[in-house]
Design a protein around this motif. Structure first.
Motif, PDB file in Angstrom:
ATOM      1  N   LEU A  35       0.842  -1.179   0.000  1.00  0.00           N
ATOM      2  CA  LEU A  35       0.000   0.000   0.000  1.00  0.00           C
ATOM      3  C   LEU A  35       0.884   1.239   0.000  1.00  0.00           C
ATOM      4  O   LEU A  35       1.992   1.231   0.551  1.00  0.00           O
ATOM      5  CB  LEU A  35      -0.916   0.002   1.224  1.00  0.00           C
ATOM      6  CG  LEU A  35      -1.912  -1.154   1.337  1.00  0.00           C
ATOM      7  CD1 LEU A  35      -2.686  -1.051   2.648  1.00  0.00           C
ATOM      8  CD2 LEU A  35      -2.862  -1.168   0.151  1.00  0.00           C
ATOM      9  N   MET A  36       0.383   2.324  -0.595  1.00  0.00           N
ATOM     10  CA  MET A  36       1.203   3.523  -0.734  1.00  0.00           C
ATOM     11  C   MET A  36       0.391   4.758  -0.389  1.00  0.00           C
ATOM     12  O   MET A  36      -0.806   4.839  -0.668  1.00  0.00           O
ATOM     13  CB  MET A  36       1.717   3.644  -2.172  1.00  0.00           C
ATOM     14  CG  MET A  36       2.548   4.892  -2.435  1.00  0.00           C
ATOM     15  SD  MET A  36       3.076   5.018  -4.168  1.00  0.00           S
ATOM     16  CE  MET A  36       1.491   5.224  -5.005  1.00  0.00           C
ATOM     17  N   SER A  37       1.052   5.747   0.214  1.00  0.00           N
ATOM     18  CA  SER A  37       0.464   7.072   0.403  1.00  0.00           C
ATOM     19  C   SER A  37       1.589   8.101   0.351  1.00  0.00           C
ATOM     20  O   SER A  37       2.759   7.778   0.594  1.00  0.00           O
ATOM     21  CB  SER A  37      -0.288   7.174   1.737  1.00  0.00           C
ATOM     22  OG  SER A  37       0.608   7.034   2.827  1.00  0.00           O
TER      23      SER A  37
ATOM     24  N   ALA B  47       6.996   9.206  -0.401  1.00  0.00           N
ATOM     25  CA  ALA B  47       5.953   8.183  -0.456  1.00  0.00           C
ATOM     26  C   ALA B  47       6.224   7.118   0.592  1.00  0.00           C
ATOM     27  O   ALA B  47       7.361   6.649   0.742  1.00  0.00           O
ATOM     28  CB  ALA B  47       5.884   7.554  -1.844  1.00  0.00           C
ATOM     29  N   TRP B  48       5.167   6.753   1.318  1.00  0.00           N
ATOM     30  CA  TRP B  48       5.225   5.698   2.333  1.00  0.00           C
ATOM     31  C   TRP B  48       4.660   4.408   1.748  1.00  0.00           C
ATOM     32  O   TRP B  48       3.633   4.424   1.073  1.00  0.00           O
ATOM     33  CB  TRP B  48       4.420   6.122   3.544  1.00  0.00           C
ATOM     34  CG  TRP B  48       4.171   5.042   4.569  1.00  0.00           C
ATOM     35  CD1 TRP B  48       4.939   4.745   5.641  1.00  0.00           C
ATOM     36  CD2 TRP B  48       3.050   4.148   4.611  1.00  0.00           C
ATOM     37  NE1 TRP B  48       4.377   3.706   6.362  1.00  0.00           N
ATOM     38  CE2 TRP B  48       3.214   3.330   5.748  1.00  0.00           C
ATOM     39  CE3 TRP B  48       1.930   3.959   3.798  1.00  0.00           C
ATOM     40  CZ2 TRP B  48       2.294   2.335   6.090  1.00  0.00           C
ATOM     41  CZ3 TRP B  48       1.008   2.973   4.128  1.00  0.00           C
ATOM     42  CH2 TRP B  48       1.196   2.175   5.267  1.00  0.00           C
ATOM     43  N   PHE B  49       5.358   3.302   1.989  1.00  0.00           N
ATOM     44  CA  PHE B  49       4.910   2.000   1.516  1.00  0.00           C
ATOM     45  C   PHE B  49       4.756   1.067   2.711  1.00  0.00           C
ATOM     46  O   PHE B  49       5.656   0.977   3.560  1.00  0.00           O
ATOM     47  CB  PHE B  49       5.915   1.411   0.517  1.00  0.00           C
ATOM     48  CG  PHE B  49       6.010   2.173  -0.774  1.00  0.00           C
ATOM     49  CD1 PHE B  49       5.206   1.852  -1.853  1.00  0.00           C
ATOM     50  CD2 PHE B  49       6.906   3.224  -0.899  1.00  0.00           C
ATOM     51  CE1 PHE B  49       5.294   2.552  -3.043  1.00  0.00           C
ATOM     52  CE2 PHE B  49       7.003   3.941  -2.086  1.00  0.00           C
ATOM     53  CZ  PHE B  49       6.186   3.603  -3.155  1.00  0.00           C
ATOM     54  N   SER B  50       3.620   0.385   2.788  1.00  0.00           N
ATOM     55  CA  SER B  50       3.331  -0.497   3.919  1.00  0.00           C
ATOM     56  C   SER B  50       4.281  -1.693   3.933  1.00  0.00           C
ATOM     57  O   SER B  50       4.944  -2.000   2.946  1.00  0.00           O
ATOM     58  CB  SER B  50       1.882  -0.988   3.841  1.00  0.00           C
ATOM     59  OG  SER B  50       1.693  -1.797   2.680  1.00  0.00           O
ATOM     60  N   GLY B  51       4.315  -2.383   5.064  1.00  0.00           N
ATOM     61  CA  GLY B  51       5.146  -3.574   5.183  1.00  0.00           C
ATOM     62  C   GLY B  51       5.785  -3.655   6.543  1.00  0.00           C
ATOM     63  O   GLY B  51       5.594  -2.784   7.402  1.00  0.00           O
TER      64      GLY B  51
END
Length: 338
Positions: A154-156, A171-175
């Motif tokens: 997921l990205m925001s 940009a933030w990426f889930s994990g």
């Protein structure tokens, strides 16, 4: 350590003059009809009415120009604080709840020509990674989606700023762990061209016991800085401190810094979602160097984080403004005379 400053003195009318450090602009009243300008150098404030700002909130500022949003109609305009010139902008068709509560990052470019008709106004949808942009002469906003696949995470978009005529955004990426990547956006013709800038992602820099964090990007002394705000306590409303990283453009990696010399950084935030940052070289008495000035939602205090000893001090910005219905923004009005 928290210390209290002295209450500031008042004068009769708001006067906006160029100075080498930011004004703190406070809008309060039922319809944001009163504007109070706080000079943090000499402990004075001017309170009155700027008709062009009535019922409007500040989305972003660049030099003396503000992007304003009407809190009822959601209409947008540009306002020059020095000349009071108003330039209407196209209407931006966005979900009203999200737009009212500032779920979007706003960018105002500052071209070398300093012509208001050459600038771009941009709104970035954090969760949908969608960019809306226009120039003052346009009849409507254009839109473009930023797409980047990183192992189906997921990205925001968490922060953005103008730096050397490009938009840099984080940009933030889930994990486990989540990671951050830095990208650029620049205009090629009438479209945006996106480029991944960092060579590899970097994990969240704050310790795992930190409940929540906010990110800012800001130009400071010709450098691109990433500011990581650490929050905790009940409902994660207490700001615990800041970490600062500088982009090394040769290696394209973030390097932590603990000292920004004679510079200071000024952060604004409303509802915890709207992130604005500016910096300046501090040469005036009464303003602290190597520090981060910041404000909080539903609070009329000015907070200062000392980058050397990591202490946080606070002072009352203005005793006559509402504590719960005020909006506080740092705004630079630089002296443009040669």
């Amino acid at each position: 350590m928290l210390t209290h400053g002295l209450e500031m003195e008042a004068t009769k009318h708001p006067h906006i003059i160029p100075q080498p450090y930011p004004w703190l602009v406070i809008a309060d009243g039922k319809n944001l009809e009163r504007q109070t300008l706080v000079n943090i150098s000499n402990n004075h404030f001017d309170s009155g009415t700027i008709p062009e700002m009535h019922n409007k909130s500040i989305c972003i500022s660049s030099k003396e120009w503000l992007v304003l949003k009407d809190i009822d109609s959601m209409d947008l305009c540009l306002l020059s604080l020095t000349s009071k010139e108003v330039v209407k902008l196209p209407r931006l068709q966005l979900p009203q709840f999200e737009f009212i509560n500032d779920f979007y990052i706003c960018i105002l470019s500052s071209p070398p020509s300093e012509s208001k008709h050459d600038c771009y106004v941009m709104f970035i949808d954090r969760s949908k990674s969608k960019f809306y942009f226009c120039q003052p002469r346009d009849k409507e906003f254009s839109e473009q989606v930023f797409e980047f696949d990183l192992d189906d995470r997921l990205m925001s978009i968490t922060a953005a700023t103008m730096f050397k005529e490009k938009v840099y955004f984080l940009a933030w990426f889930s994990g486990q762990p989540p990671i951050y990547e830095l990208f650029t956006a620049e205009f090629v013709g009438s479209n945006l061209h996106f480029t991944k800038f960092t060579r590899e992602g970097f994990p969240r820099p704050s310790p795992p016991e930190i409940d929540l964090n906010n990110e800012y990007l800001v130009e400071c002394d010709g450098k691109l800085l990433y500011i990581h705000e650490m929050r905790g306590g009940w409902n994660a409303t207490k700001i615990l401190g800041f970490l600062i990283f500088q982009m090394n453009f040769s290696s394209r990696v973030w390097v932590q810094v603990n000292n920004i010399g004679g510079w200071s950084i000024f952060l604004s935030r409303y509802h915890g979602l709207e992130h604005k940052a500016i910096s300046c070289f501090v040469a005036e008495r009464g303003i602290r160097q190597n520090a981060i000035y910041f404000t909080k939602s539903f609070d009329r205090l000015i907070y200062v984080f000392d980058l050397e000893d990591h202490s946080i001090s606070k002072s009352l910005s203005c005793p006559i403004v509402s504590r719960y219905k005020s909006r506080l923004d740092w705004v630079m009005v630089p002296n443009t005379k040669p």
